[in-house]
Design an enzyme around this catalytic site. Structure first.
Site, PDB file in Angstrom:
ATOM      1  N   ASP A 125      -9.133   3.729  -1.843  1.00  0.00           N
ATOM      2  CA  ASP A 125      -9.922   4.163  -0.683  1.00  0.00           C
ATOM      3  C   ASP A 125     -11.238   4.780  -1.133  1.00  0.00           C
ATOM      4  O   ASP A 125     -11.410   6.014  -1.168  1.00  0.00           O
ATOM      5  CB  ASP A 125      -9.117   5.156   0.158  1.00  0.00           C
ATOM      6  CG  ASP A 125      -7.885   4.514   0.777  1.00  0.00           C
ATOM      7  OD1 ASP A 125      -7.807   3.270   0.783  1.00  0.00           O
ATOM      8  OD2 ASP A 125      -7.006   5.250   1.244  1.00  0.00           O
TER       9      ASP A 125
ATOM     10  N   ASP B 144       0.847  -1.188   0.000  1.00  0.00           N
ATOM     11  CA  ASP B 144       0.000   0.000   0.000  1.00  0.00           C
ATOM     12  C   ASP B 144       0.887   1.245   0.000  1.00  0.00           C
ATOM     13  O   ASP B 144       2.113   1.153   0.155  1.00  0.00           O
ATOM     14  CB  ASP B 144      -0.893  -0.029   1.247  1.00  0.00           C
ATOM     15  CG  ASP B 144      -2.032   0.969   1.195  1.00  0.00           C
ATOM     16  OD1 ASP B 144      -2.363   1.451   0.102  1.00  0.00           O
ATOM     17  OD2 ASP B 144      -2.605   1.258   2.263  1.00  0.00           O
TER      18      ASP B 144
ATOM     19  N   GLU C 297       2.521   4.808  -4.232  1.00  0.00           N
ATOM     20  CA  GLU C 297       2.504   5.675  -5.419  1.00  0.00           C
ATOM     21  C   GLU C 297       3.882   6.297  -5.737  1.00  0.00           C
ATOM     22  O   GLU C 297       4.132   6.514  -6.926  1.00  0.00           O
ATOM     23  CB  GLU C 297       1.447   6.780  -5.229  1.00  0.00           C
ATOM     24  CG  GLU C 297       0.021   6.284  -5.270  1.00  0.00           C
ATOM     25  CD  GLU C 297      -0.367   5.517  -4.014  1.00  0.00           C
ATOM     26  OE1 GLU C 297      -1.178   4.583  -4.123  1.00  0.00           O
ATOM     27  OE2 GLU C 297       0.155   5.827  -2.925  1.00  0.00           O
TER      28      GLU C 297
END
Length: 722
Positions: free
Chosen positions: A435, A349, A352
């Site tokens: 999310d 997670d 990015e």
């Protein structure tokens, strides 16, 4: 580009003093069946390396004489763009993880992987992944696809008359596939970018997650409740609170003091355990992972040569430079001891990579590393700025994670989920849509988002069912789960501070609905597993738009409520209002008691001419699915039907050496007699070892006819006697 836009574009360039120059095509060649590579003059792979392709394509010959799709390259200053003119009535799709409609005509995407919690459903939002890919479907059902082979920050616009790809970086290559159908185009995409690995069977069951189940005791309580209430589930997830101060590859000494025992206890109850690992490593000199990374010199550095630090959950963090083979090898090695605790899967997670820079003035916040942050490269990757490698950071991370999991457990198939990725990254990890929000808009959006990911090479995806952020009502949960169980990846998830979102959390009625929905999923696992096998071979998605049933039917092109699961099963969510459905024979089927009268369950329809294999209701995939096997049969107008069942060990790699069975079942109606039997078999595995008894349910003109038999003898049903 229309005349108005051309005028504005020219005016902007004139007043800014920046000239746009057309760049000639330096080479165009055939690199696969109806696949053409276009390389502009001046292209330099040291400025734009490919992080998308599975391997370097080899020219096979000249461009076919009938080829009509040729891009135009443009260089504006040092920023490269490409354009593909379109003629005729063309429906456009793709772009990967996107908001907005399934049909992409007149849409745009900002390709810059961004942590975008509670993202809006409107078009153009930057999300967590970048898929510079568009597929076009012509009126006659023939199709083409275009890969813009660049990871530079960019924007993709899909106008009705032109596809535009504008980057903030150097020249890049383009690959165009032009074939007879959308499915054939997606097979071409897979030839270039690769397919998913066959997942372990347990990964196709139901997953339960929360940010966070904060103690071993709570995890055990959740697992025990599933079993006590007989609600099927295979996986419990551990979010960041299992860690010691959010330090990756550690366990909280009080709340998770014995992870090996916890994992063993879960295994004994038929569960698997998945743990989150983020890329940010706490900059703590007393922390072994940070010490090790510093000693190996693996961290991203600033232009001045200092360690780059950004704030994430642990505070100040250092970040591995995944462009470096040395850094990837170091990261892979961290998984050995971690997986030795009995962890079954990994969740990457915040990759990015996401940075909390809220302390900066608003105009200076990037949410990630500064654009000029250097990455060192190596092993075929050139050194380059973050502007080049940002969109590939998560993709390079999951490659290293995948290798580490494989090295730790070479006899098992890795399960890895990632938030950030790049086109082609499906080779290493499944994904979810980030999310999302507990809202009806996000519920409805989860269908076109997952379909579009499948149309962009990633067949293993799904949303957080129920919505991650904000509280979820029982009605919203039940509606979402009612069709969500037929998505490729099925996970319920909830954010800290929101209400409980387990299947039993909304009262007895919704608990019953949840049980029915999940029992439907588990009965369908033999069919779903077979679809994943085909996806791993061909790249054709598990979940597909309804127009795949008839690509020339223009009425189906924009349908984004109903969807196909494989070729033979049509899913119509309870929320769907007047969906556009394919013509022909489609019989509504029932899988478990009560599913036909429960208002929350999606309707399921089987295509005429098909056979769908079902298992029995089980609580987890460790139980015997095929005891017995049920075949759902729907003859076509000529009385014929056919379908396949793939089986293997459920994990491991023996299937690559022939230890699998791919059976073809055929049904034939002659007068009042329907005969069903296995007609072909591929692979060395003996299905009779698992399948002792076969039942059949034949759906014919609104009625159901039943019979039983064996693999060897088949089944005969006299419909006149029923």
């Amino acid at each position: 580009m229309n005349l108005k836009n051309l005028f504005l574009f020219t005016a902007i360039l004139y007043f800014t003093g920046v000239r746009a120059n057309d760049i000639a095509i330096g080479r165009a060649s055939l690199v696969g069946e109806r696949i053409v590579e276009f390389i502009p003059k001046g292209y330099d792979r040291n400025k734009t390396p490919s992080l998308i392709l599975r391997s370097e394509p080899k020219p096979r010959g000249p461009v076919p004489k009938d080829w009509a799709l040729t891009p135009r390259f443009v260089l504006t200053g040092d920023k490269a763009s490409a354009y593909l003119r379109l003629s005729g009535d063309i429906s456009l799709y793709g772009g990967g993880e996107v908001t907005g409609p399934l049909l992409r005509n007149g849409q745009h995407i900002k390709l810059w992987n961004t942590d975008t919690g509670a993202y809006g459903v409107e078009e153009g939002k930057r999300l967590y992944q970048s898929h510079p890919w568009v597929m076009g479907v012509r009126r006659d059902g023939t199709a083409f696809g275009i890969i813009f082979d660049s990871s530079w920050k960019s924007e993709l616009r899909t106008e009705s008359d032109e596809i535009k790809f504008n980057t903030e970086g150097a020249l890049f290559r383009i690959y165009i596939i032009d074939r007879e159908s959308p499915q054939a185009v997606l097979k071409g995409l897979a030839e270039l970018t690769g397919t998913i690995q066959m997942p372990p069977l347990w990964a196709l069951g139901y997953h339960q997650c929360r940010f966070s189940y904060g103690t071993e005791k709570k995890v055990t309580e959740i697992a025990d409740t599933f079993r006590a209430k007989k609600i099927p589930c295979d996986v419990i997830w551990m979010d960041i609170d299992y860690m010691d101060g959010y330090r990756v590859f550690t366990f909280h000494p009080e709340n998770f003091p014995n992870p090996a025992k916890l994992n063993d206890d879960l295994h004994q109850k038929g569960f698997r355990a998945v743990y989150m690992i983020d890329p940010g490593v706490k900059a703590d000199r007393n922390y072994s992972v940070y010490q090790s990374g510093t000693k190996k010199d693996v961290w991203v550095k600033t232009p001045s040569g200092n360690e780059y630090h950004g704030k994430v959950w642990p505070g100040d963090c250092a970040f591995p430079d995944f462009t470096s083979p040395k850094s990837r090898e170091w990261w892979s090695g961290l998984y050995r001891n971690f997986m030795a605790t009995g962890a079954d899967g990994i969740w990457n997670d915040m990759n990015e990579p996401a940075i909390n820079d809220n302390e900066l003035p608003e105009g200076q916040r990037l949410g990630t590393m500064p654009y000029n942050t250097p990455h060192r490269g190596g092993g075929g990757l050139p050194a380059g700025p973050h502007l080049l490698y940002h969109n590939a950071y998560g993709r390079l991370m999951v490659e290293a994670s995948y290798k580490g999991i494989m090295d730790a457990n070479p006899a098992k198939r890795p399960f890895l989920l990632t938030r950030s990725n790049l086109l082609g990254g499906q080779r290493f990890a499944a994904t979810w849509t980030g999310d999302n929000l507990a809202s009806w808009d996000h519920l409805k959006l989860s269908v076109p988002m997952s379909v579009t990911l499948g149309l962009s090479g990633q067949p293993f995806s799904g949303p957080d069912i129920g919505g991650f952020l904000n509280n979820t009502s029982g009605d919203l949960w039940a509606n979402w789960l009612g069709f969500g169980v037929f998505l490729p990846f099925v996970r319920g998830h909830a954010c800290a501070g929101t209400n409980d979102k387990e299947p039993w959390a909304f009262g007895d009625e919704i608990e019953k609905t949840s049980r029915i929905a999940l029992e439907r999923r588990y009965r369908l696992l033999p069919y779903i597993y077979t679809q994943f096998f085909h996806a791993s071979r061909t790249g054709v998605p598990v979940m597909a738009p309804v127009f795949f049933s008839d690509p020339a039917n223009l009425k189906l092109r924009s349908e984004e409520q109903a969807f196909l699961l494989g070729e033979d099963l049509l899913v119509i969510p309870a929320f769907a209002q007047k969906p556009a459905l394919p013509s022909g024979t489609w019989e509504e089927i029932n899988l478990v008691e009560g599913d036909g009268i429960d208002k929350y369950q999606a309707k399921l329809k089987i295509r005429g001419g098909s056979v769908i294999p079902l298992g029995k209701i089980v609580q987890n995939t460790g139980e015997k699915l095929f005891d017995p096997l049920t075949l759902i049969v729907c003859p076509d107008e000529e009385g014929n039907a056919q379908g396949q069942l793939y089986t293997d060990a459920g994990d491991g790699w023996s299937y690559k050496k022939g230890d699998y069975s791919l059976m073809t079942f055929a049904a034939k109606q002659k007068n009042d007699m329907i005969t069903i039997r296995a007609t072909k078999k591929e692979g060395n595995r003996n299905p009779s070892d698992e399948i002792k008894e076969i039942h059949a349910e034949v759906y014919l003109k609104g009625r159901v006819y039943k019979g039983s038999g064996t693999l060897e003898k088949g089944i005969q049903i006299d419909i006149k006697k029923q």
